[in-house]
Write a protein that holds these residues in place. Structure first.
Motif, PDB file in Angstrom:
ATOM      1  N   LEU A 232       0.703  -1.155  -0.125  1.00 16.16           N
ATOM      2  CA  LEU A 232      -0.083   0.068   0.225  1.00 16.16           C
ATOM      3  C   LEU A 232       0.820   1.142   0.089  1.00 16.16           C
ATOM      4  O   LEU A 232       0.625   2.395  -0.569  1.00 16.16           O
ATOM      5  N   ALA A 233       2.073   1.491   0.734  1.00 19.55           N
ATOM      6  CA  ALA A 233       2.767   2.111   0.706  1.00 19.55           C
ATOM      7  C   ALA A 233       3.290   2.557  -0.714  1.00 19.55           C
ATOM      8  O   ALA A 233       3.635   3.421  -1.292  1.00 19.55           O
ATOM      9  N   GLY A 234       3.549   1.461  -1.526  1.00 22.43           N
ATOM     10  CA  GLY A 234       4.001   1.430  -2.879  1.00 22.43           C
ATOM     11  C   GLY A 234       2.878   2.250  -3.733  1.00 22.43           C
ATOM     12  O   GLY A 234       3.119   3.192  -4.830  1.00 22.43           O
ATOM     13  N   PHE A 235       1.659   1.908  -3.332  1.00 26.07           N
ATOM     14  CA  PHE A 235       0.617   2.617  -4.199  1.00 26.07           C
ATOM     15  C   PHE A 235       0.485   4.214  -3.955  1.00 26.07           C
ATOM     16  O   PHE A 235       0.647   5.036  -4.857  1.00 26.07           O
ATOM     17  N   VAL A 236       0.595   4.524  -2.771  1.00 31.49           N
ATOM     18  CA  VAL A 236       0.926   5.966  -2.208  1.00 31.49           C
ATOM     19  C   VAL A 236       2.072   6.732  -2.970  1.00 31.49           C
ATOM     20  O   VAL A 236       1.970   7.711  -3.488  1.00 31.49           O
ATOM     21  N   ALA A 237       3.071   6.014  -2.933  1.00 33.50           N
ATOM     22  CA  ALA A 237       4.363   6.444  -3.250  1.00 33.50           C
ATOM     23  C   ALA A 237       4.522   6.693  -4.694  1.00 33.50           C
ATOM     24  O   ALA A 237       5.108   7.652  -5.310  1.00 33.50           O
TER      25      ALA A 237
END
Length: 298
Positions: A253-258
């Motif tokens: 999920l951090a990858g999506f936001v990033a």
């Protein structure tokens, strides 16, 4: 990814597009069964977008798999109807298309419902009928169909759905869709589509002809900057989703936001000059953004 490297013809061509997305689709650090299920969902979402955009590989292989005759293979609405019919077989029969056969075990294993898949099909039908959006709220309603179902499916696949997480996920997915629209202004216009709200274009004194110009004028740049800030605000609104989960899912999920934040930074670094081609971030920028999010700094 099970089956990905040896997938035949149209199936492989569709799945291979995962590498070019703004966000990680099924990264290596996830459990294998999650990767398989996320790639199955991605295959569905990518194919329905390719149908809606008229981007299917030449030769009509996908159309034949869906039972559409050569006469109907160029009609996107006919193809979308056939695709929906085959999707329904995922839930009560045996689908014809290999990407939908690949999806069926995921649907059964995760007890997925038809609604998010039908939403993605409905968005692509809308693309055939609606090419301009008058207000930002109109665009948000489109994103509810075109983007938000993807995040809801990720939560369902990982067994982490709650009403609050769905709300946060919707904000992230809508932001990612807006960012993609900003990157693809020129490409969308070539398809006779404009996803910049008409009321905002009027406010910034932007005409459709300005979007077809070789050089990006100051008014267009100001409009793109305004919409980019809206996407940034939505990403910030949805970012607490990352802190609500743990382990490998938190990384995903951090990858999506990033991915969204890095894309916005790339657009800003290009001084909002999006008409020559989509500004895209490098992997280093994406990793930096992910690090900031995981450290809880933003």
């Amino acid at each position: 990814m099970t089956g990905t490297a040896t997938a035949p013809g149209p199936e492989r061509a569709t799945l291979d597009k995962a590498a070019s997305e703004n966000f990680p689709v099924a990264p290596f650090f996830l459990p294998r069964v999650w990767r398989d299920d996320l790639m199955a969902v991605y295959g569905f979402a990518r194919l329905v977008d390719d149908i809606g955009d008229g981007d299917l590989a030449p030769g009509g292989a996908d159309a034949r798999l869906l039972g559409v005759s050569a006469d109907g293979a160029e009609d996107r609405l006919v193809l979308l109807d056939a695709f929906e019919e085959d999707l329904r077989r995922v839930f009560d029969g045996t689908p014809h298309h290999p990407l939908l056969r690949r999806l069926q075990p995921t649907v059964r294993r995760r007890a997925l419902t038809p609604e998010p898949f039908l939403g993605l099909i409905a968005a692509n039908r809308q693309d055939q009928l609606v090419t301009r959006y008058e207000t930002y709220d109109d665009l948000l309603a489109y994103c509810e169909l075109s983007a938000n179902p993807v995040g809801r499916l990720v939560l369902a696949v990982t067994g982490t759905s709650t009403p609050e997480r769905i709300r946060l996920s919707d904000a992230i997915c809508t932001a990612l869709q807006i960012v993609e629209h900003l990157q693809d202004v020129a490409e969308d216009l070539r398809r006779d589509r404009i996803y910049l709200p008409a009321e905002d274009m009027k406010h910034f004194h932007v005409q459709e002809a300005d979007l077809a110009a070789k050089a990006t004028g100051a008014s267009v740049r100001a409009l793109v900057a305004y919409e980019a800030q809206r996407a940034r605000d939505l990403l910030n609104e949805g970012a607490p989703l990352v802190g609500s989960v743990h382990g490998r899912l938190k990384l995903l999920l951090a990858g999506f936001v990033a991915g969204g934040r890095a894309a916005i930074r790339a657009i800003a670094a290009a001084e909002y000059d999006v008409l020559p081609g989509p500004p895209r971030p490098g992997k280093l920028q994406l990793l930096r953004e992910a690090g900031v999010i995981l450290r809880g700094e933003g």
